[in-house]
Design an enzyme around this catalytic site. Structure first.
Site, PDB file in Angstrom:
ATOM      1  N   GLY A  64      44.651  44.452  -3.191  1.00  9.00           N
ATOM      2  CA  GLY A  64      45.745  43.235  -3.354  1.00  9.00           C
ATOM      3  C   GLY A  64      47.154  43.604  -3.897  1.00  9.00           C
ATOM      4  N   CYS A  65      47.790  43.579  -4.310  1.00 14.15           N
ATOM      5  CA  CYS A  65      48.960  43.943  -4.941  1.00 14.15           C
ATOM      6  C   CYS A  65      49.046  44.847  -5.789  1.00 14.15           C
ATOM      7  CB  CYS A  65      50.248  42.859  -5.941  1.00 14.15           C
ATOM      8  SG  CYS A  65      51.704  43.554  -6.369  1.00 14.15           S
ATOM      9  N   PHE A  66      50.029  46.402  -4.939  1.00  6.27           N
ATOM     10  CA  PHE A  66      49.469  47.335  -6.267  1.00  6.27           C
ATOM     11  C   PHE A  66      49.946  47.293  -7.161  1.00  6.27           C
ATOM     12  CE2 PHE A  66      52.472  48.972  -3.576  1.00  6.27           C
ATOM     13  CZ  PHE A  66      53.676  48.260  -3.682  1.00  6.27           C
TER      14      PHE A  66
END
Length: 244
Positions: A64-66
């Protein structure tokens, strides 16, 4: 203005009130689904792990979003640096705007440098599957959708590949999750650090709504479930640069 029979039976105020209630209910359901994606799952440790070795080792994961992935590992003892970036595509497309199209092959990823004498590769993966993300979501994570948010492990050695694949099989066999793990394991061809404004984002913007809602709970889950691996003071990219 003449009122229609429908207006008399269902006054506009009542209709608008009912519509507002439906919309609020839908929003609540959507929020609940998103929140559930951030809930941690207590899972068994990997039955197979790498032997302890000298020197630093590199692990690269995507979940997912880092921002949140990086934030978790920056609070993990034994990790000396965690960098947000891109893996799975080419250098030419390794920029946030292009990766966000979902057409580059890249996944938002985090490169983790760790000391295997302080934390094992298996423990890195246990944290990844438990608190970092939901490994049963295909090409999405919580509110974010697209192949750039897929669950993936980019291995840097044959030993890492064996540990990662064995652990996924172990988790599926144990039915650790309600659905099968969809995480893909593949060789790391290259890792490209993300733009500077993405680094240390969770620490620098704790009150940003996305961070506060989706990512800070992950840090709390790390502290609760992996207390022996938790660092209160995060190891930031800016700190690592200053010591090099």
């Amino acid at each position: 203005m003449r009122r229609s029979p429908l207006d008399r039976l269902f006054p506009k105020a009542a209709i608008l009130s009912a519509l507002a209630g439906v919309l609020a209910g839908a929003a609540l359901l959507a929020t609940s689904a998103s929140r559930a994606a951030e809930d941690a799952v207590v899972i068994p440790a990997p039955a197979m792990d790498e032997p302890t070795a000298d020197g630093l080792e590199t692990a690269v994961v995507a979940g997912g979003c880092f921002w949140g992935v990086q934030g978790v590992y920056q609070h993990t003892a034994g990790v000396v640096n965690a960098v947000s970036g891109y893996a799975g595509g080419t250098k030419a497309t390794a920029d946030y705007h292009t990766v966000s199209t979902g057409t580059t092959g890249h996944a938002e990823s985090v490169e983790i440098k760790f000391d295997p004498k302080k934390i094992s590769y298996g423990k890195i993966l246990q944290i990844f599957f438990s608190v970092v993300h939901d490994p049963t979501q295909l090409n999405r994570q919580g509110p974010d959708t697209g192949t750039q948010y897929r669950s993936a492990i980019f291995v840097t050695s044959e030993a890492q590949k064996k540990v990662a694949e064995a652990y996924i099989a172990q988790l599926d066999q144990a039915k650790a999750f309600k659905r099968p793990v969809v995480t893909k394991v593949g060789k790391l061809e290259a890792f490209y650090p993300a733009e500077g404004y993405h680094q240390d984002y969770l620490t620098l913007h704790p009150s940003q709504p996305y961070i506060a809602y989706n990512d800070l709970p992950k840090i709390e889950n790390l502290k609760k479930i992996f207390a022996e691996n938790y660092l209160d003071k995060p190891t930031l990219v800016s700190d690592a640069k200053a010591t090099n």
